[in-house]
Design a protein around this motif. Structure first.
Motif, PDB file in Angstrom:
ATOM      1  N   UNK A 105     -14.521  -8.340  12.088  1.00 52.62           N
ATOM      2  CA  UNK A 105     -14.026  -7.133  11.408  1.00 52.62           C
ATOM      3  C   UNK A 105     -14.158  -7.253   9.898  1.00 52.62           C
ATOM      4  N   UNK A 106     -13.977  -8.476   9.437  1.00 52.25           N
ATOM      5  CA  UNK A 106     -13.924  -8.702   7.994  1.00 52.25           C
ATOM      6  C   UNK A 106     -14.738  -9.951   7.642  1.00 52.25           C
ATOM      7  N   UNK A 107     -16.050  -9.806   7.634  1.00 52.33           N
ATOM      8  CA  UNK A 107     -16.931 -10.974   7.481  1.00 52.33           C
ATOM      9  C   UNK A 107     -16.662 -11.797   6.223  1.00 52.33           C
ATOM     10  N   UNK A 108     -16.237 -11.151   5.149  1.00 52.32           N
ATOM     11  CA  UNK A 108     -16.034 -11.893   3.907  1.00 52.32           C
ATOM     12  C   UNK A 108     -14.843 -12.827   3.958  1.00 52.32           C
ATOM     13  N   UNK A 109     -13.877 -12.497   4.811  1.00 53.34           N
ATOM     14  CA  UNK A 109     -12.677 -13.324   4.878  1.00 53.34           C
ATOM     15  C   UNK A 109     -12.506 -14.013   6.220  1.00 53.34           C
TER      16      UNK A 109
ATOM     17  N   UNK B 228     -14.767 -17.670  11.069  1.00 52.08           N
ATOM     18  CA  UNK B 228     -15.739 -17.610  12.163  1.00 52.08           C
ATOM     19  C   UNK B 228     -17.058 -17.040  11.657  1.00 52.08           C
ATOM     20  N   UNK B 229     -16.972 -15.973  10.905  1.00 55.20           N
ATOM     21  CA  UNK B 229     -18.174 -15.351  10.358  1.00 55.20           C
ATOM     22  C   UNK B 229     -18.924 -16.324   9.459  1.00 55.20           C
ATOM     23  N   UNK B 230     -18.182 -17.076   8.656  1.00 58.95           N
ATOM     24  CA  UNK B 230     -18.824 -18.050   7.771  1.00 58.95           C
ATOM     25  C   UNK B 230     -19.519 -19.135   8.564  1.00 58.95           C
TER      26      UNK B 230
ATOM     27  N   UNK C 115     -19.242  -6.454  13.369  1.00 57.48           N
ATOM     28  CA  UNK C 115     -19.853  -6.131  14.654  1.00 57.48           C
ATOM     29  C   UNK C 115     -19.592  -7.201  15.689  1.00 57.48           C
ATOM     30  N   UNK C 116     -20.262  -7.063  16.822  1.00 55.63           N
ATOM     31  CA  UNK C 116     -20.145  -8.019  17.915  1.00 55.63           C
ATOM     32  C   UNK C 116     -21.257  -9.036  17.807  1.00 55.63           C
ATOM     33  N   UNK C 117     -20.902 -10.302  17.896  1.00 61.40           N
ATOM     34  CA  UNK C 117     -21.898 -11.350  17.822  1.00 61.40           C
ATOM     35  C   UNK C 117     -21.703 -12.379  18.905  1.00 61.40           C
ATOM     36  N   UNK C 118     -22.784 -12.983  19.313  1.00 61.31           N
ATOM     37  CA  UNK C 118     -22.710 -14.070  20.290  1.00 61.31           C
ATOM     38  C   UNK C 118     -22.385 -15.353  19.546  1.00 61.31           C
ATOM     39  N   UNK C 119     -21.604 -16.218  20.181  1.00 57.74           N
ATOM     40  CA  UNK C 119     -21.286 -17.490  19.551  1.00 57.74           C
ATOM     41  C   UNK C 119     -22.475 -18.445  19.656  1.00 57.74           C
TER      42      UNK C 119
END
Ligand SMILES: [Zn+2]
Length: 61
Positions: free
Chosen positions: A37-41, A44-46, A54-58
């Motif tokens: 939801x909040x890639x900058x913070x 997991x996104x990092x 968006x939706x991403x596969x691990x």
């Protein structure tokens, strides 16, 4: 249509190419799913090098 994950950026999508990077290389055999939801913070996104929501596969192979 079944969902698949982009090999390049891990985005989960339906259709014939990735909406994020336009890659045609995808896998249906992906593991796990995260919704960013909040890639900058988001740690997991990092870790997954995701910069957009968006939706991403691990894991993709
Ligand atoms: Zn992609």
């Amino acid at each position: 249509m079944s969902k698949k994950a982009c090999k390049n950026c891990k985005k989960i999508y339906e259709g014939d190419k990735c909406p994020e990077c336009a890659s045609h290389e995808s896998v249906v055999d992906f593991k796990g799913k995260v919704i960013i939801f909040d890639p900058e913070n988001s740690e997991v996104a990092k870790n997954l090098k995701i910069t957009k929501k968006g939706d991403y596969a691990i894991k993709v192979r």
